[in-house]
Design an enzyme around this catalytic site. Structure first.
Site, short mmCIF file in Angstrom:
data_model
loop_
_atom_site.label_atom_id
_atom_site.label_comp_id
_atom_site.label_asym_id
_atom_site.label_seq_id
_atom_site.Cartn_x
_atom_site.Cartn_y
_atom_site.Cartn_z
N TRP A 77 0.90 -1.14 0.00
CA TRP A 77 0.00 0.00 0.00
C TRP A 77 0.94 1.19 0.00
CZ3 TRP A 77 -5.41 0.69 0.73
CH2 TRP A 77 -5.83 1.92 1.22
N GLY A 104 5.36 -0.39 7.07
CA GLY A 104 5.65 0.70 8.00
C GLY A 104 6.36 1.82 7.26
N GLU A 486 -19.63 15.75 13.84
CA GLU A 486 -19.19 14.39 13.52
C GLU A 486 -19.86 13.38 14.45
OE1 GLU A 486 -17.89 13.09 11.07
OE2 GLU A 486 -17.09 11.18 11.76
#
Ligand code: G6P
Length: 613
Positions: A77, A104, A486
């Site tokens: 990713w 990481g 929110e």
């Protein structure tokens, strides 16, 4: 969030890796790769085909020679370096014998790469990870066995990692280690495994062990041994795993939302990694707008939808306070159709978790057409928003599956507040020592969020008492206002209850008429500067029969006299408080929805990514 897997001693190495990688799919990925190692030979295959990468890798692996009993695999990713084959893992050292995979961020990779290159190492990717292969190579050349070579390498790296390394000159051994990024070990007779998460090896391993921060494990077919960074032997904690695959993908939780709420401290940590140079300069690798342009910004316009819009509202307070630039926050679907004004020096920030929300994309297209510079803040590398913007800042929260956004909101606020600090540095509007203090404060938020997460059961107790309520008003002032918005949105989305967020000062201009017994008012009262005013607002609703739930700091003694229920949070710098204060509100919405039997991950009528106007 990358996924990693490794196996030693298997008669079915390649299939174990490919199947494991497919099972890590839910972590999200844009490329994939495997490396197989046997005496004197390392074989590697990599693909960068977006979500088709693991499938494409399987095809590439048709060419793999047989007879490898050990290997490592990775789904990537992208963070540093685009999603291209050359950046896919495993990475090799100069000799081609050592293969590493990494999940990481190595914060000091640039310094390390410079030093390694000066000593003759040749790099073949633009990732932060590759330094690990070359660091291990140097220690191996000095005669250290692989576990010691990895230990020595980790002593010089800063950042987050779950890393695994193999060496064709020490075959049938994998050395793995972690800090922040997840890592587990599994065993079965004659075979030892490692993975980011249980699902990858669920059907194959019969016993599972958790690797803790700064522990290094040497895996061999007959089992494993572990040491800490000082080389002292440690024991890994056994994990009781009686999950099916679906539960395993949710990290053992009932739903993705619980998993994602629990991942929030790490979402903040990883978003902040690698963002400050040694001289104190805040830096964004992906930010391709020059310092001069940022310094000369005259006006900021933020466009976003849903939760991302709320993160934008928080950013307005931070940018205006610290960088002294005026900020306008617009609902993306409104911006485009109101003939927006774009003058020289207008910077538009498009915020979107998915990077695919059509309204947000159309809004930034309109802004670009009118000559604005556009920065995207998104969680998805190479998403449409990222590609169409002049520059991008990635939130590094990892894949978010649950429709209602949680961890990405925290990561967005963290990233935007960092941007506010960068603007302040460039415009010289905040003393350097204050920027440093804010940066440290921002980093402390992850721990405060972790503290709130330990209080889940007290939030559930409150929700239980309020299960019969049907009308909710969420109130706040300053950044407590977007937090209230929110909180109300989470309750609406998850529980289908009527909930409205309001600036507390607006109460008397309308909503007060709706307050009567049975109505619940949820108030964010954590900001000392707003405390007194918030208490008088609460007195007003109390007098009209409302039930009051307050989000208040641990040291707030006066709140108990007025609130029926108090959700406690650690005190934090008010500008950072939305990231802490929203957490009990998420947990509250979740508990209400559970109590009402709602579908947590897939609320009715809603989509995770809205690609129609
Ligand atoms: C949908 C989702 C929300 C999200 C909003 C914006 O409504 O259900 O959770 O906040 O879209 O999405 P974005 O991907 O642009 O942040």
């Amino acid at each position: 969030m990358c996924g990693i897997i490794g196996v030693v001693g298997s008669s079915d190495t390649l299939e174990t890796l490919l199947e494991g990688l497919a099972r890590l799919e839910y972590r999200g990925y844009d490329s994939a790769g495997v490396a197989l190692v046997r005496p004197g030979e390392t074989w590697r295959a990599r693909t960068a085909e977006g979500t088709e990468s693991v499938k494409a890798l399987r095809e590439e692996c048709d060419l793999a020679p047989l007879g490898f009993s050990s290997g490592i695999g990775h789904t990537r990713w992208a963070t540093h370096g685009g999603p291209e084959t050359m950046n896919a893992h495993p990475h090799l050292d100069c000799s081609g014998n050592i293969a590493i995979i990494h999940n990481g961020i190595i914060e000091n990779h640039a310094d390390l790469q410079e030093q390694l290159e000066a000593r003759g190492h040749v790099f073949s990717s633009v990732t932060d990870s590759e330094v690990l292969a070359h660091l291990i190579e140097e220690s191996r050349a000095n005669g250290f066995e692989l576990i010691e070579a990895v230990r020595r390498s980790l002593l010089v790296v800063r950042g987050a990692f779950a890393v695994a390394a193999m060496d064709a000159t020490e075959p049938d051994v994998i050395v793995a280690a972690r800090r922040i990024s997840p890592l587990i070990v599994g065993t079965a007779p004659g075979v030892t495994y490692l993975a980011s998460d249980i699902p990858a090896i669920l059907d194959r391993a019969t016993a599972f062990y958790a690797v803790s921060d700064d522990e290094i494990v040497r895996l061999a077919p007959e089992g494993f041994r572990a040491i800490d960074l000082e080389g002292v032997p440690v024991h890994l904690h056994p994990l009781a795993v009686d999950w099916d695959l679906e539960t395993a993908e949710k990290g053992g939780h009932d739903d993705f939302m619980t998993k994602e709420i629990n991942e929030q401290p790490d979402a903040i940590r990883t978003t902040l990694l690698d963002r400050r140079r040694r001289d104190g300069t805040i830096t964004f690798d992906e930010l391709r707008v020059s310092d001069e342009e940022l310094r000369d910004v005259r006006r900021v316009v933020i466009v976003a939808a849903g939760t991302s819009h709320h993160a934008g509202l928080v950013a307005k307070y931070a940018i205006e306070r610290w960088a002294r630039v005026s900020v306008e926050v617009d609902i993306a679907s409104e911006y485009r159709y109101r003939d927006p004004i774009v003058e020289i020096g207008t910077l538009v920030i498009g915020i979107s978790q998915s990077g695919e929300t059509i309204d947000t994309i159309q809004a930034i297209r309109e802004a670009k057409r009118r000559g604005a510079r556009v920065i995207a803040v998104t969680n998805i590398v190479d998403s449409s928003l990222a590609r169409e913007s002049d520059a991008v800042i990635y939130t590094r929260a990892g894949l978010e599956v649950s429709v209602a956004s949680t961890k990405v909101f925290l990561a967005q606020v963290a990233a935007l507040e960092l941007l506010a600090l960068r603007l302040a540095q460039l415009r010289d509007t905040v003393p350097a020592s204050d920027v440093d203090a804010h940066f440290l404060g921002l980093n402390a938020v992850a721990e405060q969020v972790a503290t709130v997460l330990t209080r889940r059961s007290s939030v559930e107790d409150v929700a239980k008492q309020l299960l019969g309520a049907r009308d909710f008003f969420f109130l706040g002032r300053h950044v407590g206002f977007p937090t209230a918005l929110e909180g109300a949105l989470k309750l609406k989305e998850l529980s289908y209850l009527h909930a409205e967020g309001y600036p507390a000062g607006e109460l008397k201009h309308g909503p007060l008429a709706l307050i009567e017994p049975g109505v619940v008012v949820v108030a964010v009262v954590t900001d000392p500067a707003m405390h007194e005013k918030m208490l008088s607002n609460l007195a007003e609703v109390k007098a009209r029969g409302a039930t009051v739930v307050a989000v208040a700091t641990d040291d707030d003694e006066s709140i108990a006299a007025i609130a029926d229920y108090v959700l406690r949070v650690p005190a934090t710098e008010p500008m950072f408080s939305p990231m802490v204060d929203v957490v009990p509100l998420q947990l509250f919405a979740y508990a209400m929805a559970r109590g009402l039997g709602r579908n947590i991950d897939r609320p009715r009528n809603l989509a995770k990514t809205v690609t129609v106007e």
